[in-house]
Design a protein around this motif. Structure first.
Motif, short mmCIF file in Angstrom:
data_model
loop_
_atom_site.label_atom_id
_atom_site.label_comp_id
_atom_site.label_asym_id
_atom_site.label_seq_id
_atom_site.Cartn_x
_atom_site.Cartn_y
_atom_site.Cartn_z
N UNK A 29 -3.94 34.64 28.60
CA UNK A 29 -2.92 35.31 27.81
C UNK A 29 -3.55 36.27 26.84
N UNK A 30 -2.73 36.98 26.13
CA UNK A 30 -3.25 37.94 25.18
C UNK A 30 -2.15 38.63 24.42
N UNK A 31 -2.52 39.80 23.90
CA UNK A 31 -1.61 40.56 23.04
C UNK A 31 -1.58 42.02 23.49
N UNK A 32 -0.40 42.61 23.40
CA UNK A 32 -0.26 44.04 23.70
C UNK A 32 -0.75 44.84 22.50
N UNK A 33 -1.72 45.70 22.73
CA UNK A 33 -2.37 46.47 21.67
C UNK A 33 -1.78 47.87 21.57
N UNK A 34 -1.48 48.48 22.72
CA UNK A 34 -0.95 49.84 22.73
C UNK A 34 -0.03 50.01 23.93
N UNK A 35 1.14 50.56 23.71
CA UNK A 35 2.10 50.83 24.77
C UNK A 35 2.65 52.24 24.56
N UNK A 36 2.35 53.13 25.50
CA UNK A 36 2.86 54.49 25.46
C UNK A 36 3.67 54.68 26.73
N UNK A 37 5.00 54.78 26.62
CA UNK A 37 5.82 54.87 27.83
C UNK A 37 5.34 55.96 28.80
N UNK A 38 5.23 55.57 30.06
CA UNK A 38 4.85 56.45 31.16
C UNK A 38 3.40 56.94 31.07
N UNK A 39 2.58 56.41 30.13
CA UNK A 39 1.21 56.88 29.97
C UNK A 39 0.16 55.77 29.89
N UNK A 40 0.39 54.75 29.08
CA UNK A 40 -0.71 53.80 28.85
C UNK A 40 -0.20 52.41 28.45
N UNK A 41 -0.92 51.41 28.95
CA UNK A 41 -0.75 50.01 28.55
C UNK A 41 -2.15 49.50 28.20
N UNK A 42 -2.32 49.00 27.00
CA UNK A 42 -3.61 48.41 26.59
C UNK A 42 -3.31 47.04 26.02
N UNK A 43 -4.07 46.05 26.50
CA UNK A 43 -3.83 44.69 26.04
C UNK A 43 -5.14 43.90 26.00
N UNK A 44 -5.12 42.85 25.20
CA UNK A 44 -6.25 41.92 25.16
C UNK A 44 -5.96 40.80 26.15
N UNK A 45 -7.01 40.10 26.52
CA UNK A 45 -6.89 39.07 27.55
C UNK A 45 -7.94 38.00 27.27
N UNK A 46 -7.53 36.74 27.33
CA UNK A 46 -8.46 35.63 27.11
C UNK A 46 -8.07 34.48 28.05
N UNK A 47 -9.06 33.96 28.77
CA UNK A 47 -8.82 32.81 29.64
C UNK A 47 -8.73 31.54 28.79
N UNK A 48 -7.91 30.59 29.24
CA UNK A 48 -7.83 29.29 28.56
C UNK A 48 -9.03 28.41 28.89
N UNK A 49 -9.70 28.69 29.99
CA UNK A 49 -10.86 27.91 30.43
C UNK A 49 -12.06 28.20 29.51
N UNK A 50 -12.62 27.18 28.86
CA UNK A 50 -13.76 27.41 27.98
C UNK A 50 -15.01 27.90 28.71
N UNK A 51 -15.05 27.77 30.03
CA UNK A 51 -16.19 28.28 30.80
C UNK A 51 -16.08 29.79 31.05
N UNK A 52 -14.97 30.38 30.63
CA UNK A 52 -14.77 31.82 30.75
C UNK A 52 -14.52 32.37 29.34
N UNK A 53 -15.55 32.38 28.51
CA UNK A 53 -15.38 32.71 27.09
C UNK A 53 -15.21 34.21 26.84
#
Length: 108
Positions: A29-53
């Motif tokens: 899961x993560x958070x939406x950082x930037x949304x520009x309609x019809x141009x850009x989607x930027x988001x953060x992403x983090x796995x819940x698995x501690x082996x994927x830090x």
């Protein structure tokens, strides 16, 4: 599976993927950082698995071209244990599935 998705800057999302052959799954899961309609989607992403830090960032850029839309995807901060090629493959598989959902079937 989409557990929740609140698509606005500062909003969050939570999803999981399941391998139907093995039954294994991973959530992220993560958070939406930037949304520009019809141009850009930027988001953060983090796995819940501690082996994927670590925290990743994805930027999806869209550009209208004469034959449709050009799509550019940049992922940053991918955990070292994940081969970059697997990220590329994952995006390709996701885009094929998206095309199946949105492309019309026009009978002859």
């Amino acid at each position: 599976q989409v557990h929740h998705m609140d698509a606005h800057v500062g909003g969050t999302y939570k999803m999981s993927f399941r391998n139907f052959g093995t039954g294994s799954s991973h959530s992220f899961g993560g958070e939406y950082v930037e949304l520009v309609p019809f141009e850009k989607i930027r988001y953060s992403d983090r796995f819940d698995n501690p082996n994927l830090p670590g925290q990743m960032h994805a930027t999806i850029s869209l550009r209208q071209v004469s034959c449709g839309t050009e799509l550019t995807i940049v992922q940053e901060g991918i955990p070292e244990v994940i081969p970059v090629e697997m990220c590329y493959l994952g995006w390709q598989e996701s885009l094929v599935q998206l095309a199946k959902l949105i492309e019309p079937e026009i009978p002859d």
